[in-house]
Design a protein around this motif. Structure first.
Motif, mmCIF file in Angstrom:
data_model
loop_
_atom_site.group_PDB
_atom_site.id
_atom_site.type_symbol
_atom_site.label_atom_id
_atom_site.label_comp_id
_atom_site.label_asym_id
_atom_site.label_seq_id
_atom_site.Cartn_x
_atom_site.Cartn_y
_atom_site.Cartn_z
ATOM 1 N N LEU A 1 0.826 -1.212 0.000
ATOM 2 C CA LEU A 1 0.000 0.000 0.000
ATOM 3 C C LEU A 1 0.861 1.263 0.000
ATOM 4 O O LEU A 1 0.385 2.335 -0.359
ATOM 5 C CB LEU A 1 -0.909 0.005 1.237
ATOM 6 C CG LEU A 1 -2.079 -0.967 1.250
ATOM 7 C CD1 LEU A 1 -2.806 -0.868 2.574
ATOM 8 C CD2 LEU A 1 -3.045 -0.673 0.126
ATOM 9 N N LEU A 2 2.126 1.143 0.416
ATOM 10 C CA LEU A 2 2.981 2.323 0.521
ATOM 11 C C LEU A 2 3.541 2.753 -0.835
ATOM 12 O O LEU A 2 3.932 3.899 -1.004
ATOM 13 C CB LEU A 2 4.133 2.042 1.491
ATOM 14 C CG LEU A 2 3.694 1.694 2.911
ATOM 15 C CD1 LEU A 2 4.889 1.313 3.746
ATOM 16 C CD2 LEU A 2 2.963 2.873 3.543
ATOM 17 N N HIS A 3 3.591 1.811 -1.787
ATOM 18 C CA HIS A 3 4.114 2.164 -3.107
ATOM 19 C C HIS A 3 2.986 2.689 -3.976
ATOM 20 O O HIS A 3 1.981 2.005 -4.180
ATOM 21 C CB HIS A 3 4.748 0.954 -3.783
ATOM 22 C CG HIS A 3 5.885 0.375 -3.003
ATOM 23 N ND1 HIS A 3 6.885 1.149 -2.461
ATOM 24 C CD2 HIS A 3 6.175 -0.905 -2.648
ATOM 25 C CE1 HIS A 3 7.744 0.380 -1.817
ATOM 26 N NE2 HIS A 3 7.331 -0.879 -1.910
ATOM 27 N N ALA A 4 3.178 3.903 -4.508
ATOM 28 C CA ALA A 4 2.151 4.471 -5.372
ATOM 29 C C ALA A 4 2.062 3.698 -6.684
ATOM 30 O O ALA A 4 0.971 3.467 -7.211
ATOM 31 C CB ALA A 4 2.458 5.934 -5.651
ATOM 32 N N ARG A 5 3.215 3.304 -7.229
ATOM 33 C CA ARG A 5 3.228 2.508 -8.455
ATOM 34 C C ARG A 5 3.551 1.056 -8.117
ATOM 35 O O ARG A 5 4.335 0.797 -7.190
ATOM 36 C CB ARG A 5 4.273 3.052 -9.430
ATOM 37 C CG ARG A 5 3.922 4.416 -9.969
ATOM 38 C CD ARG A 5 4.667 4.726 -11.263
ATOM 39 N NE ARG A 5 3.982 5.767 -12.003
ATOM 40 C CZ ARG A 5 2.940 5.556 -12.818
ATOM 41 N NH1 ARG A 5 2.498 4.328 -13.013
ATOM 42 N NH2 ARG A 5 2.368 6.559 -13.459
ATOM 43 N N PRO A 6 2.954 0.097 -8.799
ATOM 44 C CA PRO A 6 3.250 -1.315 -8.487
ATOM 45 C C PRO A 6 4.703 -1.662 -8.788
ATOM 46 O O PRO A 6 5.186 -1.412 -9.893
ATOM 47 C CB PRO A 6 2.285 -2.086 -9.388
ATOM 48 C CG PRO A 6 1.875 -1.130 -10.437
ATOM 49 C CD PRO A 6 1.926 0.222 -9.844
ATOM 50 N N GLN A 7 5.383 -2.197 -7.804
ATOM 51 C CA GLN A 7 6.782 -2.606 -7.978
ATOM 52 C C GLN A 7 6.827 -4.124 -7.916
ATOM 53 O O GLN A 7 6.571 -4.700 -6.871
ATOM 54 C CB GLN A 7 7.644 -2.011 -6.869
ATOM 55 C CG GLN A 7 7.689 -0.504 -6.942
ATOM 56 C CD GLN A 7 8.496 0.089 -5.823
ATOM 57 O OE1 GLN A 7 8.803 -0.577 -4.845
ATOM 58 N NE2 GLN A 7 8.836 1.353 -5.989
ATOM 59 N N TYR A 8 7.160 -4.723 -9.022
ATOM 60 C CA TYR A 8 7.126 -6.187 -9.104
ATOM 61 C C TYR A 8 8.443 -6.740 -8.586
ATOM 62 O O TYR A 8 9.334 -7.105 -9.351
ATOM 63 C CB TYR A 8 6.832 -6.604 -10.536
ATOM 64 C CG TYR A 8 5.502 -6.059 -11.007
ATOM 65 C CD1 TYR A 8 4.310 -6.585 -10.536
ATOM 66 C CD2 TYR A 8 5.440 -5.002 -11.898
ATOM 67 C CE1 TYR A 8 3.088 -6.080 -10.948
ATOM 68 C CE2 TYR A 8 4.215 -4.494 -12.324
ATOM 69 C CZ TYR A 8 3.047 -5.034 -11.836
ATOM 70 O OH TYR A 8 1.838 -4.528 -12.239
ATOM 71 N N ASN A 9 8.576 -6.761 -7.266
ATOM 72 C CA ASN A 9 9.839 -7.172 -6.643
ATOM 73 C C ASN A 9 9.803 -8.612 -6.178
ATOM 74 O O ASN A 9 10.687 -9.387 -6.466
ATOM 75 C CB ASN A 9 10.122 -6.283 -5.409
ATOM 76 C CG ASN A 9 10.558 -4.906 -5.826
ATOM 77 O OD1 ASN A 9 11.112 -4.743 -6.910
ATOM 78 N ND2 ASN A 9 10.292 -3.931 -4.996
ATOM 79 N N SER A 10 8.780 -8.909 -5.415
ATOM 80 C CA SER A 10 8.767 -10.219 -4.759
ATOM 81 C C SER A 10 7.425 -10.915 -4.985
ATOM 82 O O SER A 10 6.457 -10.316 -5.449
ATOM 83 C CB SER A 10 9.030 -10.059 -3.263
ATOM 84 O OG SER A 10 8.138 -9.116 -2.741
ATOM 85 N N VAL A 11 7.429 -12.179 -4.617
ATOM 86 C CA VAL A 11 6.313 -13.065 -4.958
ATOM 87 C C VAL A 11 5.834 -13.764 -3.699
ATOM 88 O O VAL A 11 6.616 -14.049 -2.806
ATOM 89 C CB VAL A 11 6.802 -14.075 -6.026
ATOM 90 C CG1 VAL A 11 6.039 -15.367 -5.970
ATOM 91 C CG2 VAL A 11 6.717 -13.470 -7.408
ATOM 92 N N VAL A 12 4.537 -14.021 -3.619
ATOM 93 C CA VAL A 12 3.970 -14.759 -2.499
ATOM 94 C C VAL A 12 3.416 -16.075 -3.021
ATOM 95 O O VAL A 12 2.770 -16.100 -4.068
ATOM 96 C CB VAL A 12 2.839 -13.953 -1.835
ATOM 97 C CG1 VAL A 12 2.163 -14.760 -0.767
ATOM 98 C CG2 VAL A 12 3.369 -12.683 -1.255
ATOM 99 N N GLN A 13 3.662 -17.155 -2.303
ATOM 100 C CA GLN A 13 3.136 -18.455 -2.730
ATOM 101 C C GLN A 13 1.845 -18.758 -1.968
ATOM 102 O O GLN A 13 1.794 -18.606 -0.751
ATOM 103 C CB GLN A 13 4.165 -19.549 -2.477
ATOM 104 C CG GLN A 13 5.260 -19.536 -3.522
ATOM 105 C CD GLN A 13 6.072 -20.799 -3.517
ATOM 106 O OE1 GLN A 13 6.006 -21.576 -2.576
ATOM 107 N NE2 GLN A 13 6.833 -21.008 -4.564
ATOM 108 N N LEU A 14 0.837 -19.202 -2.731
ATOM 109 C CA LEU A 14 -0.456 -19.535 -2.135
ATOM 110 C C LEU A 14 -0.693 -21.039 -2.266
ATOM 111 O O LEU A 14 -0.213 -21.681 -3.199
ATOM 112 C CB LEU A 14 -1.575 -18.778 -2.840
ATOM 113 C CG LEU A 14 -1.442 -17.261 -2.873
ATOM 114 C CD1 LEU A 14 -2.554 -16.662 -3.702
ATOM 115 C CD2 LEU A 14 -1.466 -16.689 -1.486
ATOM 116 N N HIS A 15 -1.469 -21.558 -1.316
ATOM 117 C CA HIS A 15 -1.731 -23.003 -1.308
ATOM 118 C C HIS A 15 -2.808 -23.342 -2.337
ATOM 119 O O HIS A 15 -3.848 -22.664 -2.382
ATOM 120 C CB HIS A 15 -2.180 -23.431 0.092
ATOM 121 C CG HIS A 15 -1.980 -24.872 0.354
ATOM 122 N ND1 HIS A 15 -2.890 -25.817 -0.047
ATOM 123 C CD2 HIS A 15 -0.963 -25.545 0.948
ATOM 124 C CE1 HIS A 15 -2.447 -27.004 0.305
ATOM 125 N NE2 HIS A 15 -1.283 -26.866 0.909
#
Lengths: 169, 313
Positions: free
Chosen positions: B89-103
């Protein structure tokens, strides 16, 4: 007559009881009277580990690894990796193949295979060919894509189970 | 008279659609507008074909990108973990840095629409009470005497003016009193419904995962954040953990009409489907996964004959 006799006996008993109650109660000696001081005790959790060893798990545990399969009960573990096939059958929460034999609808013997992922029609073709020698007529099947299940006419659970164990499910 | 009726029928046969339209128009005034489109036919709020919106291309996820969060529970053999971009939420523009894994059990289930419908219907119905109530002939409060004599008047024989045949008489077989429409659904069905709703949100690209719901007052403008992601017209449901401090987020939710916030224990099917986008805080993922997978692998006879287990939640 019997009722009257019972009633008479009861009445006499009542008199005796009343007589006993009327008698003065024996006075309690002062040495036996209760004290108001709280009893002294210490709390220790040391022995609770023996209780914890007895408690069962709430989740169904993973099955142990056996030396050879099938086990005496006939259970076979699934292969470590998913077999390279267009379809996949996942086990139930009790690690059993999801095959059910029942007499429904209208008392017809029926076998149902659940939890099918992927190409359900490819599995249906193979199951048809599998049970063809065991039935007199053309094997009747029903494929339900929404509930991911295949229904076969007749009881063929043992044959299908062997077939799926061999595939590695 | 018969001919007149036939004419009416003929007219109806010639343009039945017009008749139906007229009858609907008289009921709903907003349908009279020529540019009205029924809401079930509108695909998305921001249609890139109608509005000149520049769509930002989301880069593909490769193996080299660092994974911020791994799955806790055991994966099924035929499915891999789903990886989703982590937003902040703190980044005004989307920064594609990291990834989350979902089950995959949570976010890649088979979408059974019948189960989803039964759960939605249950959620709407179980809390409703039918208060409609009508008086029977015993409760009218009059009509004790015989209205007219049995014989000699030439009228039909009646013993009471409360009879359901009479105008302003009692009502037979009518609705009686407050009636609760409460019923219980199978908890397994309820859980399946929740998982289906979650996986539908993931399939339709309506799932956003943020790093945390804790934001301070010196964060950049929230409207700018929404505009950069084409979310300015989308309604959002933000689900946060209980231990997160959401004092500023509550202010945001109060001001905006489209943002709603909810702790994890309030997550339910109806509110997931009601909102366009589902925003999950990264902190709730572990707890949600553990709870769902515990329910999926628990003994069905828990609670009987005792309730003492090692790992009871």
């Amino acid at each position: 007559m019997r009722m009257q006799q019972v009633f008479r006996v009861c009445n006499s008993c009542r008199h005796i009881l009343q007589r006993k109650l009327i008698q003065p109660l024996p006075q309690v000696s002062q040495a036996l009277s209760y004290t108001t001081e709280p009893t002294r005790y210490t709390v220790s959790y040391e022995d609770f580990k023996y209780v914890q060893d007895m408690l069962p798990p709430s989740r169904i545990p993973e099955p142990p690894t056996h030396g050879s399969y099938p086990t005496p009960s006939g259970w076979v573990a699934p292969s470590e990796k998913a077999p390279d096939l267009p379809y996949f059958i996942s086990r139930t929460k009790f690690h059993v193949l999801p095959i059910v034999e029942k007499e429904k609808p209208r008392d017809q013997p029926v076998t149902v295979v659940f939890y099918i992922d992927g190409d359900i029609w490819a599995l249906e073709k193979e199951l048809k060919e599998l049970i063809r020698p065991y039935v007199e007529f053309d094997p009747a099947t029903r494929v339900h894509e929404v509930t991911r299940s295949i229904t076969l006419k007749g009881h063929h659970a043992e044959v299908i189970e062997k077939f799926l164990y061999a595939k590695g499910f | 008279y018969f001919r007149f009726k036939m004419k009416l029928c003929c007219r109806k046969l010639i343009s039945p659609a017009r008749f139906i339209l007229q009858s609907i128009q008289s009921r709903n005034s907003h349908v009279n507008r020529e540019d009205f489109i029924p809401p079930n036919l509108v695909m998305a709020k921001v249609n890139p074909l109608l509005h000149n919106v520049t769509i930002q291309e989301v880069p593909k996820i490769s193996d080299k990108i660092p994974v911020f969060r791994h799955c806790v529970e055991k994966l099924p053999k035929n499915k891999n973990a789903i990886s989703v971009w982590l937003d902040n939420l703190l980044h005004a523009r989307p920064q594609y840095n990291s990834v989350v894994q979902l089950h995959p059990v949570l976010f890649d289930t088979h979408p059974r629409m019948d189960i989803l419908h039964s759960v939605v219907r249950w959620q709407q119905e179980y809390r409703e009470v039918d208060y409609s109530w009508s008086r029977t002939r015993a409760e009218i409060g009059r009509g004790k005497k015989k209205p007219w004599p049995q014989k000699g008047t030439g009228r039909a024989r009646h013993g009471s003016s409360n009879s359901p045949l009479w105008v302003k008489g009692g009502i037979s077989q009518g609705p009686r009193g407050p009636r609760a429409s409460f019923y219980e659904l199978n908890p397994n069905t309820l859980l399946d419904g929740l998982l289906i709703a979650l996986s539908i949100k993931h399939i339709q690209n309506d799932l956003i995962i943020i790093e945390s719901a804790q934001i301070s007052q010196d964060m950049p403008d929230f409207d700018e954040y929404l505009e950069n992601r084409n979310l300015s017209e989308a309604s959002m449901l933000l689900v946060h953990a209980e231990n997160e401090n959401i004092s500023y987020l509550e202010h945001l939710a109060e001001d905006s009409k489209l943002l709603n916030i909810m702790p994890l224990y309030g997550l339910n099917v109806c509110s997931i489907l009601k909102h366009d986008k589902l925003v999950l805080s990264r902190c709730i993922l572990d707890e949600l996964e553990h709870k769902v997978l515990w329910h999926k692998t628990r003994y069905p006879w828990l609670g009987s004959p005792h309730n003492f287990y090692i790992d009871m939640p």
